[in-house]
Design a protein around this motif. Structure first.
Motif, PDB file in Angstrom:
ATOM      1  N   ILE A   7       0.833  -1.173  -0.092  1.00 58.65           N
ATOM      2  CA  ILE A   7       0.055   0.052   0.150  1.00 58.65           C
ATOM      3  C   ILE A   7       0.985   1.034  -0.078  1.00 58.65           C
ATOM      4  N   LEU A   8       1.997   1.530   0.737  1.00 59.75           N
ATOM      5  CA  LEU A   8       2.921   2.393   0.792  1.00 59.75           C
ATOM      6  C   LEU A   8       3.608   2.686  -0.480  1.00 59.75           C
ATOM      7  N   ALA A   9       4.061   1.648  -1.101  1.00 61.56           N
ATOM      8  CA  ALA A   9       4.758   1.642  -2.231  1.00 61.56           C
ATOM      9  C   ALA A   9       3.796   2.199  -3.390  1.00 61.56           C
ATOM     10  N   ALA A  10       2.450   1.916  -3.592  1.00 56.44           N
ATOM     11  CA  ALA A  10       1.566   2.204  -4.284  1.00 56.44           C
ATOM     12  C   ALA A  10       1.249   3.591  -4.064  1.00 56.44           C
ATOM     13  N   LEU A  11       1.045   4.105  -2.795  1.00 55.03           N
ATOM     14  CA  LEU A  11       0.923   5.435  -2.625  1.00 55.03           C
ATOM     15  C   LEU A  11       2.159   6.131  -2.901  1.00 55.03           C
ATOM     16  N   TYR A  12       3.322   5.675  -2.584  1.00 54.33           N
ATOM     17  CA  TYR A  12       4.439   6.366  -3.290  1.00 54.33           C
ATOM     18  C   TYR A  12       4.538   6.779  -4.863  1.00 54.33           C
ATOM     19  N   ALA A  13       4.155   5.734  -5.423  1.00 48.97           N
ATOM     20  CA  ALA A  13       4.174   5.666  -6.899  1.00 48.97           C
ATOM     21  C   ALA A  13       3.266   6.706  -7.466  1.00 48.97           C
ATOM     22  N   ILE A  14       1.984   6.835  -6.650  1.00 50.17           N
ATOM     23  CA  ILE A  14       0.969   7.789  -7.188  1.00 50.17           C
ATOM     24  C   ILE A  14       1.267   9.033  -6.976  1.00 50.17           C
ATOM     25  N   MET A  15       2.094   9.328  -5.991  1.00 50.13           N
ATOM     26  CA  MET A  15       2.447  10.845  -5.618  1.00 50.13           C
ATOM     27  C   MET A  15       3.638  11.076  -6.551  1.00 50.13           C
ATOM     28  N   MET A  16       4.498  10.226  -6.973  1.00 46.75           N
ATOM     29  CA  MET A  16       5.768  10.549  -8.090  1.00 46.75           C
ATOM     30  C   MET A  16       5.131  10.868  -9.286  1.00 46.75           C
ATOM     31  N   VAL A  17       4.243   9.975  -9.666  1.00 50.05           N
ATOM     32  CA  VAL A  17       3.372  10.461 -11.023  1.00 50.05           C
ATOM     33  C   VAL A  17       2.789  11.775 -10.950  1.00 50.05           C
ATOM     34  N   ALA A  18       2.094  11.955  -9.817  1.00 50.11           N
ATOM     35  CA  ALA A  18       1.273  13.310  -9.590  1.00 50.11           C
ATOM     36  C   ALA A  18       2.443  14.406  -9.703  1.00 50.11           C
ATOM     37  N   ASN A  19       3.596  14.226  -8.959  1.00 53.85           N
ATOM     38  CA  ASN A  19       4.365  15.414  -9.090  1.00 53.85           C
ATOM     39  C   ASN A  19       5.084  15.613 -10.345  1.00 53.85           C
ATOM     40  N   THR A  20       5.277  14.714 -10.963  1.00 47.74           N
ATOM     41  CA  THR A  20       5.764  14.724 -12.477  1.00 47.74           C
ATOM     42  C   THR A  20       4.984  15.323 -13.526  1.00 47.74           C
ATOM     43  N   HIS A  21       3.698  15.081 -13.387  1.00 42.98           N
ATOM     44  CA  HIS A  21       2.791  15.698 -14.182  1.00 42.98           C
ATOM     45  C   HIS A  21       2.132  17.061 -13.661  1.00 42.98           C
ATOM     46  N   ALA A  22       2.526  17.437 -12.482  1.00 44.14           N
ATOM     47  CA  ALA A  22       1.807  18.566 -11.968  1.00 44.14           C
ATOM     48  C   ALA A  22       2.792  19.763 -12.380  1.00 44.14           C
ATOM     49  N   ALA A  23       2.010  21.138 -12.687  1.00 42.30           N
ATOM     50  CA  ALA A  23       2.540  22.276 -12.852  1.00 42.30           C
ATOM     51  C   ALA A  23       3.909  22.621 -12.022  1.00 42.30           C
ATOM     52  N   PRO A  24       4.788  23.206 -12.601  1.00 43.02           N
ATOM     53  CA  PRO A  24       5.933  23.646 -11.717  1.00 43.02           C
ATOM     54  C   PRO A  24       5.389  24.716 -10.759  1.00 43.02           C
ATOM     55  N   ARG A  25       5.961  25.139  -9.463  1.00 41.08           N
ATOM     56  CA  ARG A  25       5.658  26.151  -8.839  1.00 41.08           C
ATOM     57  C   ARG A  25       6.491  27.268  -9.034  1.00 41.08           C
ATOM     58  N   PRO A  26       5.668  28.487  -8.840  1.00 35.22           N
ATOM     59  CA  PRO A  26       6.340  29.440  -9.305  1.00 35.22           C
ATOM     60  C   PRO A  26       7.264  29.961  -8.332  1.00 35.22           C
ATOM     61  N   MET A  27       8.421  30.304  -9.129  1.00 35.13           N
ATOM     62  CA  MET A  27       9.588  30.636  -7.985  1.00 35.13           C
ATOM     63  C   MET A  27       9.782  31.961  -8.055  1.00 35.13           C
ATOM     64  N   LEU A  28      10.106  32.563  -6.922  1.00 31.99           N
ATOM     65  CA  LEU A  28      10.321  33.895  -6.491  1.00 31.99           C
ATOM     66  C   LEU A  28      11.712  34.366  -6.894  1.00 31.99           C
ATOM     67  N   PRO A  29      12.116  35.390  -7.272  1.00 30.62           N
ATOM     68  CA  PRO A  29      13.595  35.589  -7.881  1.00 30.62           C
ATOM     69  C   PRO A  29      14.277  35.900  -6.359  1.00 30.62           C
ATOM     70  N   ALA A  30      15.399  35.435  -6.429  1.00 33.39           N
ATOM     71  CA  ALA A  30      16.257  35.213  -5.380  1.00 33.39           C
ATOM     72  C   ALA A  30      16.678  36.664  -4.696  1.00 33.39           C
ATOM     73  N   GLY A  31      16.580  36.752  -3.392  1.00 25.59           N
ATOM     74  CA  GLY A  31      17.154  38.094  -2.931  1.00 25.59           C
ATOM     75  C   GLY A  31      18.273  38.122  -2.737  1.00 25.59           C
ATOM     76  N   THR A  32      19.065  38.764  -3.839  1.00 29.35           N
ATOM     77  CA  THR A  32      20.666  38.932  -3.664  1.00 29.35           C
ATOM     78  C   THR A  32      20.862  40.037  -3.090  1.00 29.35           C
ATOM     79  N   GLY A  33      19.980  41.119  -2.580  1.00 27.88           N
ATOM     80  CA  GLY A  33      20.407  42.177  -1.939  1.00 27.88           C
ATOM     81  C   GLY A  33      21.121  43.454  -2.660  1.00 27.88           C
ATOM     82  N   PHE A  34      21.128  43.313  -4.160  1.00 30.79           N
ATOM     83  CA  PHE A  34      21.307  44.488  -4.895  1.00 30.79           C
ATOM     84  C   PHE A  34      20.538  44.358  -5.989  1.00 30.79           C
TER      85      PHE A  34
END
Length: 70
Positions: free
Chosen positions: A13-40
């Protein structure tokens, strides 16, 4: 039921849940990234460099007028 049998029952059951989550993360839209606060700020750095180069050019012109042989 001992611990080994319980783990053997839960593992698929745990292996199936892990596989489902990996497939879902692979097909999910990427999270928006904020620009890194470089200080200048790039615009301020470029403006500072431009000002510096203009000052160097003015100094060179003034030295050429004062000391024409150099």
């Amino acid at each position: 039921m001992n611990h080994l049998e319980r783990a053997r029952d839960i593992l698929p059951i745990l292996a199936a849940l892990y596989a489902i989550m990996m497939v879902a993360n692979t097909h999910a839209a990427p999270r928006p990234m904020l620009p890194a606060g470089t200080g200048f700020d790039v615009e301020r750095v470029v403006a500072g460099l431009k000002w510096h180069m203009l000052e160097v050019g003015r100094n060179e012109q003034n030295e050429a007028l004062l000391f024409p042989g150099n």
